[in-house]
Design a protein around this motif. Structure first.
Motif, short mmCIF file in Angstrom:
data_model
loop_
_atom_site.label_atom_id
_atom_site.label_comp_id
_atom_site.label_asym_id
_atom_site.label_seq_id
_atom_site.Cartn_x
_atom_site.Cartn_y
_atom_site.Cartn_z
N ILE A 85 19.99 9.54 -25.01
CA ILE A 85 19.29 8.49 -24.27
C ILE A 85 18.82 9.10 -22.95
O ILE A 85 19.62 9.64 -22.19
N ASP A 86 17.52 9.00 -22.71
CA ASP A 86 16.94 9.52 -21.48
C ASP A 86 16.32 8.38 -20.70
O ASP A 86 15.82 7.41 -21.27
N PHE A 87 16.31 8.50 -19.40
CA PHE A 87 15.65 7.53 -18.53
C PHE A 87 14.70 8.29 -17.62
O PHE A 87 15.06 9.33 -17.06
N ALA A 88 13.52 7.77 -17.51
CA ALA A 88 12.54 8.34 -16.60
C ALA A 88 12.00 7.22 -15.73
O ALA A 88 11.73 6.12 -16.22
N GLY A 89 11.86 7.48 -14.47
CA GLY A 89 11.35 6.46 -13.56
C GLY A 89 10.56 7.09 -12.44
O GLY A 89 10.66 8.28 -12.17
N ALA A 90 9.74 6.27 -11.80
CA ALA A 90 8.94 6.75 -10.69
C ALA A 90 8.74 5.62 -9.69
O ALA A 90 8.78 4.43 -10.04
N TRP A 91 8.51 6.00 -8.47
CA TRP A 91 8.23 5.05 -7.40
C TRP A 91 7.15 5.67 -6.54
O TRP A 91 7.25 6.83 -6.13
N ILE A 92 6.13 4.94 -6.30
CA ILE A 92 5.01 5.44 -5.51
C ILE A 92 4.78 4.49 -4.36
O ILE A 92 4.70 3.28 -4.54
N ASN A 93 4.65 5.04 -3.18
CA ASN A 93 4.32 4.26 -1.99
C ASN A 93 3.08 4.91 -1.37
O ASN A 93 3.19 5.91 -0.67
N PRO A 94 1.90 4.38 -1.67
CA PRO A 94 0.70 5.02 -1.15
C PRO A 94 0.54 4.87 0.35
O PRO A 94 -0.38 5.41 0.93
N GLY A 95 1.39 4.14 1.00
CA GLY A 95 1.30 3.98 2.44
C GLY A 95 0.60 2.68 2.81
O GLY A 95 0.19 1.90 1.97
N ASP A 96 0.48 2.45 4.09
CA ASP A 96 -0.19 1.24 4.57
C ASP A 96 -1.70 1.45 4.51
O ASP A 96 -2.25 2.31 5.20
N ARG A 97 -2.34 0.66 3.68
CA ARG A 97 -3.79 0.71 3.62
C ARG A 97 -4.32 -0.57 4.25
O ARG A 97 -3.81 -1.66 3.99
N ALA A 98 -5.29 -0.40 5.03
CA ALA A 98 -5.87 -1.56 5.72
C ALA A 98 -6.63 -2.43 4.74
O ALA A 98 -7.22 -1.95 3.77
N LEU A 99 -6.59 -3.71 4.97
CA LEU A 99 -7.37 -4.64 4.16
C LEU A 99 -8.81 -4.57 4.62
O LEU A 99 -9.11 -4.55 5.81
N ARG A 100 -9.71 -4.50 3.66
CA ARG A 100 -11.12 -4.44 4.03
C ARG A 100 -11.93 -5.41 3.18
O ARG A 100 -11.48 -5.80 2.10
N PRO A 101 -13.06 -5.78 3.67
CA PRO A 101 -13.86 -6.74 2.92
C PRO A 101 -14.33 -6.14 1.60
O PRO A 101 -14.53 -4.95 1.48
N PHE A 102 -14.45 -6.98 0.63
CA PHE A 102 -14.80 -6.55 -0.70
C PHE A 102 -15.77 -7.56 -1.29
O PHE A 102 -15.59 -8.76 -1.12
N ALA A 103 -16.77 -7.09 -1.95
CA ALA A 103 -17.74 -8.00 -2.57
C ALA A 103 -17.97 -7.58 -4.00
O ALA A 103 -17.95 -6.40 -4.31
N ILE A 104 -18.17 -8.53 -4.88
CA ILE A 104 -18.41 -8.26 -6.28
C ILE A 104 -19.86 -8.65 -6.58
O ILE A 104 -20.29 -9.75 -6.26
#
Length: 182
Positions: A85-104
């Motif tokens: 039995i193997d367990f693999a895991g990961a955790w990623i913290n890309p850091g604080d990214r500023a919220l910016r306006p977004f349009a679709i």
């Protein structure tokens, strides 16, 4: 006459000294013969010599350690039959990214006029933290005989190590017997 007396005195003194040393040595020998022998002075029997040689021989101790290690190798080889039995895991913290306006931009043919964009409020492009993980269960079903052959080799190695211990013990006993009977 005086020279003669000196020679006689020296001869007499030397003779007395020799007799005194002789009597002293004889008395010491009789005392030792009558005194009981201590355990350290007593001669050892052949069995005692053999036991001590087997107990304190470094080559035998090394061969016994190799035999114990080969026994552990046999136990380790048997575990290859068990599931893994193997367990693999990961955790990623890309850091604080500023919220910016977004349009679709929506461009649905026949429904919306071209170039219509719907502005949305501030949206975060990436999440702040990502977690992932999973378990893997592996059970060997058929390995082409590798596990069986590995177990056989481990057993043969263990048997060989135990025979090496017996051979070393026989060599030590032969050497002790030869030295004892000389």
């Amino acid at each position: 006459m005086r020279n003669r007396f000196n020679r006689r005195g020296i001869l007499l003194l030397g003779t007395a000294l020799v007799f005194t040393i002789g009597w002293s040595a004889e008395a010491y020998a009789q005392e030792q013969a009558q005194a009981p022998m201590s355990q350290a002075q007593a001669p050892m029997s052949l069995e005692q010599c053999r036991d001590l040689a087997l107990e304190h021989n470094k080559q035998i101790q090394m061969a016994q350690a190799d035999a114990v290690a080969s026994d552990y190798l046999v136990q380790s080889a048997k575990t290859k039959y068990l599931p893994r039995i193997d367990f693999a895991g990961a955790w990623i913290n890309p850091g604080d990214r500023a919220l910016r306006p977004f349009a679709i931009d929506f461009n649905i043919p026949g429904v919306t006029p071209p170039g219509l964009s719907i502005p949305l409020d501030f949206i975060s492009v990436a999440p702040k933290e990502i977690y992932t993980g999973g378990f893997t269960l592996r059970q060997p079903i058929f390995m082409g005989g590798k596990i069986v052959e590995a177990n056989k080799m481990a057993r043969y190695t263990s048997d060989l190590a135990h025979e090496k211990v017996k051979m070393k013990e026989a060599d030590v006993l032969a050497t002790v017997d030869e030295a004892y009977w000389r």
